[in-house]
Design a protein around this motif. Structure first.
Motif, short mmCIF file in Angstrom:
data_model
loop_
_atom_site.label_atom_id
_atom_site.label_comp_id
_atom_site.label_asym_id
_atom_site.label_seq_id
_atom_site.Cartn_x
_atom_site.Cartn_y
_atom_site.Cartn_z
N PRO A 273 0.83 -1.20 0.00
CA PRO A 273 0.00 0.00 0.00
C PRO A 273 0.87 1.26 0.00
N ASN A 274 0.36 2.32 -0.60
CA ASN A 274 0.98 3.65 -0.50
C ASN A 274 2.35 3.73 -1.13
N LEU A 275 2.68 2.83 -2.03
CA LEU A 275 3.98 2.90 -2.69
C LEU A 275 3.82 3.68 -3.99
N GLU A 276 4.60 4.75 -4.13
CA GLU A 276 4.49 5.60 -5.32
C GLU A 276 5.50 5.21 -6.39
N SER A 277 6.70 4.82 -5.99
CA SER A 277 7.76 4.55 -6.97
C SER A 277 8.73 3.51 -6.45
N ILE A 278 9.44 2.91 -7.40
CA ILE A 278 10.58 2.04 -7.10
C ILE A 278 11.79 2.62 -7.81
N VAL A 279 12.89 2.77 -7.09
CA VAL A 279 14.14 3.19 -7.72
C VAL A 279 15.05 1.98 -7.79
N PHE A 280 15.66 1.78 -8.96
CA PHE A 280 16.55 0.63 -9.13
C PHE A 280 17.71 1.03 -10.03
N GLY A 281 18.77 0.26 -9.96
CA GLY A 281 19.91 0.46 -10.83
C GLY A 281 20.17 -0.81 -11.63
N ALA A 282 20.65 -0.65 -12.84
CA ALA A 282 21.00 -1.79 -13.68
C ALA A 282 22.03 -1.33 -14.68
N SER A 283 22.83 -2.27 -15.14
CA SER A 283 23.91 -1.91 -16.06
C SER A 283 23.75 -2.52 -17.45
N SER A 284 22.65 -3.23 -17.68
CA SER A 284 22.44 -3.84 -18.99
C SER A 284 21.04 -3.55 -19.49
N ARG A 285 20.90 -3.47 -20.81
CA ARG A 285 19.60 -3.23 -21.42
C ARG A 285 18.61 -4.33 -21.06
N SER A 286 19.07 -5.57 -21.02
CA SER A 286 18.17 -6.69 -20.75
C SER A 286 17.61 -6.62 -19.33
N ASN A 287 18.44 -6.27 -18.34
CA ASN A 287 17.96 -6.17 -16.96
C ASN A 287 16.99 -5.01 -16.80
N ILE A 288 17.26 -3.91 -17.48
CA ILE A 288 16.35 -2.77 -17.42
C ILE A 288 14.99 -3.16 -18.00
N ALA A 289 15.02 -3.78 -19.18
CA ALA A 289 13.78 -4.17 -19.83
C ALA A 289 13.00 -5.20 -19.00
N HIS A 290 13.71 -6.13 -18.37
CA HIS A 290 13.06 -7.16 -17.54
C HIS A 290 12.35 -6.52 -16.36
N THR A 291 13.03 -5.58 -15.68
CA THR A 291 12.41 -4.90 -14.54
C THR A 291 11.20 -4.10 -14.97
N ALA A 292 11.30 -3.39 -16.09
CA ALA A 292 10.17 -2.61 -16.58
C ALA A 292 8.97 -3.49 -16.89
N ARG A 293 9.21 -4.64 -17.49
CA ARG A 293 8.11 -5.56 -17.82
C ARG A 293 7.46 -6.12 -16.56
N LEU A 294 8.28 -6.45 -15.56
CA LEU A 294 7.72 -6.99 -14.31
C LEU A 294 6.85 -5.95 -13.60
N VAL A 295 7.31 -4.70 -13.58
CA VAL A 295 6.52 -3.65 -12.93
C VAL A 295 5.23 -3.44 -13.69
N GLU A 296 5.26 -3.45 -14.99
CA GLU A 296 4.04 -3.30 -15.78
C GLU A 296 3.09 -4.47 -15.52
N GLN A 297 3.64 -5.65 -15.31
CA GLN A 297 2.81 -6.84 -15.07
C GLN A 297 2.15 -6.83 -13.71
N TYR A 298 2.92 -6.45 -12.65
CA TYR A 298 2.43 -6.63 -11.29
C TYR A 298 1.86 -5.36 -10.64
N TRP A 299 2.17 -4.20 -11.20
CA TRP A 299 1.68 -2.97 -10.57
C TRP A 299 0.37 -2.58 -11.25
N SER A 300 -0.73 -2.99 -10.64
CA SER A 300 -2.05 -2.75 -11.25
C SER A 300 -2.50 -1.34 -10.97
#
Length: 300
Positions: A273-300
């Motif tokens: 509850p009450n979570l506005e944002s997640i900050v993360f770091g990554a050094s590869s395009r694949s890890n960035i894309a994976h995190t973005a897809r997971l957030v899109e999937q689970y953050w309704s």
């Protein structure tokens, strides 16, 4: 302590769900010194840094939550020089960059460090000559000048939030110097037209402190993960705060520096509850894309 209401809030901008951090660019890894050194070597070239930032932007992540490291100034210069390439890039400066000040004090002494970072003005000159301002330890005057100096590199860029780094936030909490939070909040709002944010390793205690000095509905970034990694007071205290306290929460270290599988970590965090944002770091395009897809999937 008397509660002093902070300066009226600037217009609130809803944060993006994902913010991109900069630890990987400067050799910061809380679980592996070897990985930290490897990343530091990799990102010695600014074009290597920009390629990762561009990859994040390709995934719709336009907010860069960054320290005031000297190399961030190079990023700012590139973005300013290419407005058509970065039309919607947002910066969230985090200050102070403690290592920079520690090194300066070691090299130049306390007064020399102040001279190095403060703007060249009559007020500063008077203080450094030992007049009443410095003799009386005018912390507010010196602190606000340092804030202005640190933000100089972001001039002309979109900086809707300015964060106080956890190394200072938690030190001030330990010292009981709570008025410093009000000083910071008031100055960031009135002088820079930005929202103040606070990064901490002790969320419940900081929320109490900010309430005491009248900083209402604050932006607070803290470690939030299901293992309790670097969460002073434990997971339950944080979950209780998210459920009951009036603040805007930003989660960092949701992966617990790699101890939690990405999908498990993101699914758990996105259900809070009450979570506005997640900050993360990554050094590869694949890890960035994976995190973005997971957030899109689970953050309704």
């Amino acid at each position: 302590m008397t509660t002093t209401p902070a300066t009226p809030a600037v217009p609130v901008r809803r944060l993006d769900r994902l913010l991109f951090g900069d630890n990987q660019f400067f050799g910061v890894n809380h679980m592996s010194e070897e990985k930290a050194r490897s990343q530091q070597l990799r990102f010695q070239r600014i074009d290597s840094v920009m390629s990762v930032l561009d990859a994040a932007r390709d995934e719709g992540i336009n907010t860069f939550m960054c320290t005031t490291h000297d190399r961030v100034a190079e990023i700012c210069d590139i973005v300013r020089a290419n407005p058509t390439a970065y039309p919607d890039m947002v910066f969230h400066p985090c200050m102070p960059y403690a290592h920079k000040y520690a090194n300066a004090v070691t090299e130049d002494g306390f007064l020399g460090a102040i001279r190095r970072f403060m703007p060249d003005s009559g007020v500063v000159g008077a203080a450094l000559k030992g007049t009443r301002s410095l003799a009386a330890k005018d912390v507010e005057g010196i602190a606000t000048l340092l804030i202005d100096a640190e933000l100089k590199m972001f001039e002309g860029l979109d900086t809707p939030v300015v964060w106080m780094q956890n190394v200072i936030v938690d030190l001030l909490l330990g010292l009981g110097f709570l008025d410093a939070f009000r000083i910071f909040a008031d100055h960031v709002r009135s002088r820079h037209g930005a929202e103040p944010g606070f990064i901490t390793m002790n969320l419940p205690q900081l929320l109490d402190a900010l309430e005491t000095v009248g900083v209402e509905n604050p932006l607070v970034c803290s470690n939030i993960n299901k293992l309790g990694f670097r969460m002073s007071g434990g997971v339950e205290g944080y979950l209780d705060a998210l459920e009951r306290r009036p603040f805007r929460a930003v989660a960092m270290s949701v992966f617990a520096s790699g101890a939690i599988p990405a999908e498990e970590a993101i699914e758990w965090a996105c259900g809070l509850p009450n979570l506005e944002s997640i900050v993360f770091g990554a050094s590869s395009r694949s890890n960035i894309a994976h995190t973005a897809r997971l957030v899109e999937q689970y953050w309704s």
